[in-house]
Design a protein around this motif. Structure first.
Motif, mmCIF file in Angstrom:
data_model
loop_
_atom_site.group_PDB
_atom_site.id
_atom_site.type_symbol
_atom_site.label_atom_id
_atom_site.label_comp_id
_atom_site.label_asym_id
_atom_site.label_seq_id
_atom_site.Cartn_x
_atom_site.Cartn_y
_atom_site.Cartn_z
ATOM 1 N N SER A 335 0.593 -1.181 0.179
ATOM 2 C CA SER A 335 -0.275 -0.225 -0.202
ATOM 3 C C SER A 335 1.416 1.097 0.443
ATOM 4 O O SER A 335 0.068 2.004 -0.290
ATOM 5 N N ARG A 357 -8.095 -1.121 -5.445
ATOM 6 C CA ARG A 357 -7.383 -0.433 -4.889
ATOM 7 C C ARG A 357 -7.304 0.947 -5.553
ATOM 8 O O ARG A 357 -7.792 1.420 -6.995
ATOM 9 N N VAL A 368 -7.098 1.698 0.344
ATOM 10 C CA VAL A 368 -5.620 1.324 0.282
ATOM 11 C C VAL A 368 -5.289 0.721 -0.530
ATOM 12 O O VAL A 368 -3.810 0.605 -0.120
ATOM 13 N N GLY A 369 -5.468 -0.670 -0.603
ATOM 14 C CA GLY A 369 -4.927 -1.836 -1.291
ATOM 15 C C GLY A 369 -4.621 -2.433 -0.058
ATOM 16 O O GLY A 369 -5.212 -2.917 0.612
ATOM 17 N N ASP A 371 -3.217 -3.026 2.380
ATOM 18 C CA ASP A 371 -3.120 -3.326 4.256
ATOM 19 C C ASP A 371 -4.477 -3.441 4.245
ATOM 20 O O ASP A 371 -4.724 -3.565 5.425
#
Length: 563
Positions: A335, A357, A368-369, A371
């Motif tokens: 992230s 994301r 946020v991807g 994370d």
């Protein structure tokens, strides 16, 4: 209807584990004179409804396999990965990677909970048959609709299943053979429901004659009986009380509960604080940790599904070439590392189906991807999150927390909604003895036009649409082959991550072909999946009959071919 667990502890006590397996009768329950009245019939009928969500405590098999929303079935197709880490729920990992066995706790769990529903419906029917006074035709029709639904689920999954009648139930003769399909019995139950249910119900959640007609049409569709399916489904489209909601996403929010698009749904709720009235069996399928610290990271959409939403620049799908390139994936990209979301044209339904994301996640802010993803880079499940089953930020009436901190959704699950019926009617119009491609075009375009005119996901910075959304209706279907391809593809776009894909591939007869190609394509972006997935075979058109069931039957049940 929604508070079945809270209000009917007495019923559970009466039935106990009696309805949990084909050979276990409700000993003494139906001889109780106190049940031979309207109260008793309604208590047992509520028990038949309560099995529809898959919540049970019978101890047969894996509990997470029993969910009424059939999310596990998407993991067995090309819509979803199991999610989470490979070591969490290892039996589901084995199933996704095609290491199937008749001893699987997942297959046993699903088998047991559906037969619980069959037997609870039979308990109602058998009881009514012993009552000499009073009119119970409405309750009988509801019970037969439910039995038809449960048997339909068994038929779709196993192909060769035992049929347990109300006479078998009353005589405690549960040990029945499984010589082949039970379509005739399923059709008879739905036809009885058509003939005896009202066209509208005062209590939400109960089936109507129109719902029964839609289910009967679907049963004929699954047998490729196209003319009969078309007559039934088209009648529902033309004369039934249903329509598409103006906004696609409302089907997965509280606004879609028991709406004009809902034909039959599992009635989930959290408004009374009873977590067992929410989607308990879907508790694994929230981001982990995600935007609100939920559990457990299961049910992750595939790259293949996201790629299917690409359009060709004129707003039409890339039917044959959608996997020639990928929507930008952040798999194995931290992230904290730079990432550029896909800029090409997409069907707007993509970002209401797949959490990716850089795009708003159900009102919780920008995804946020990695994370937000529990799966490790060495696992088989990739970097996307489910969206249709996850409640939206701010809609607290849809949310509950269970005993170990799990998140539970109170949003209904649509076993069937009107968009599904439109597309089934379109398919039957293409395939029937006198194809009607113009009508099929109209029905497909109704679905596409709704998607086009819906509200789109917005950029988190308020700058407009979150992505380059382009969707347009088809202008024509040139021939049966092109119409068939368009209708089938539209089903995936509209109904992705709703538990239908596996059964569509099976009834179309292209499961092995599609899934083999899927495995190759998916391994391009998710290397561990490509390395771990096994071979798709003809035997996978049916689940293995659980060996526990065969053993308990004393050999009366026979195994499906190949296992």
């Amino acid at each position: 209807m929604k508070r079945t667990i809270a209000y009917f502890i007495l019923l559970v006590t009466i039935l106990a584990c009696s309805s949990d397996f084909t050979e276990s009768p409700a000993v003494g329950a139906l001889s109780d004179q106190s049940l031979k009245n309207e109260t008793g019939v309604n208590l047992l009928l509520t028990g038949a409804y309560s099995a529809i969500d898959g919540v049970r405590n019978n101890g047969f098999g894996e509990g997470w396999a029993t969910s009424g929303d059939n999310w596990i079935m998407d993991v067995l197709a090309d819509d979803a990965h199991k999610g989470s880490t490979d070591g969490d729920q290892p039996e589901l990992y084995n199933i996704e990677t095609m290491n199937w066995s008749s001893g699987s706790s997942y297959f046993l769990g699903k088998w047991g909970v559906i037969f619980a529903g069959v037997n609870r419906a039979n308990a109602v029917i058998a009881l009514i048959n012993t009552i000499e006074e009073g009119d119970f035709s409405a309750q009988l029709a509801e019970a037969r609709f439910l039995r038809g639904h449960y048997n339909f689920e068994l038929q779709k999954m196993w192909g060769n299943v035992p049929y347990i009648s109300e006479e078998n139930y009353a005589a405690t003769e549960f040990n029945q053979p499984n010589p082949g399909p039970i379509w005739d019995q399923i059709e008879a139950d739905f036809q009885y429901a058509i003939d005896n249910l009202p066209t509208a119900q005062s209590l939400v959640g109960k089936p109507t004659a129109w719902a029964a007609k839609a289910f009967l049409g679907k049963a004929h569709l699954h047998q490729s009986e196209w003319d009969t399916a078309f007559t039934l489904l088209n009648d529902v489209v033309v004369n039934g009380p249903y329509d598409l909601l103006p906004d696609f996403v409302d089907n997965f929010r509280l606004a879609g509960d028991n709406s004009v698009e809902s034909i039959f749904a599992i009635q989930f709720t959290t408004d009374d604080g009873q977590s067992y009235n929410a989607n308990v069996q879907g508790a694994l399928n929230f981001p982990n940790p995600g935007p609100f610290g939920s559990c457990c990271g299961f049910y992750q959409p595939t790259q293949d599904l996201l790629n299917a939403f690409k359009t060709d620049g004129t707003g039409l799908p890339l039917l044959d070439t959608y996997n020639d390139s990928d929507v930008n994936s952040d798999f194995a990209i931290d992230s904290s590392a730079p990432f550029t979301p896909f800029a090409g044209p997409l069907d707007p339904r993509a970002d209401y189906t797949v959490g990716r994301r850089g795009i708003d996640y159900n009102g919780y802010g920008e995804h946020v991807g990695n994370d937000w993803i529990r799966a490790e880079y060495s696992d088989i499940s990739g970097s996307y999150l489910p969206k249709k089953n996850v409640y939206w930020s701010g809609e607290t009436a849809n949310q509950a927390t269970g005993g170990w901190g799990q998140q539970l959704s109170g949003v209904n699950y649509h076993i069937m909604r009107f968009a599904d019926v439109l597309l089934m009617a379109a398919e039957a119009a293409v395939e029937k003895s006198s194809p009607d491609l113009a009508l099929a075009l109209t029905y497909v375009n109704r679905v596409r036009d709704r998607a086009k005119n819906s509200n789109y996901v917005q950029a988190v910075d308020g700058s407009g649409d979150a992505a380059n959304y382009q969707i347009e209706p088809y202008t024509a279907f040139g021939d049966v082959a092109s119409a068939r391809a368009a209708v089938r593809f539209e089903r995936r776009l509209e109904l992705g991550m709703e538990g239908h894909r596996l059964f569509d591939l099976r009834r179309w007869g292209n499961f092995v072909e599609v899934m083999t190609e899927y495995a190759t394509n998916e391994g391009r972006t998710i290397t561990p999946f490509g390395q771990e997935v096994g071979t798709y075979e003809e035997k996978h058109y049916r689940f293995p009959i659980p060996v526990n069931a065969i053993d308990l039957s004393g050999g009366i049940l026979t195994q499906n071919p190949g296992y």
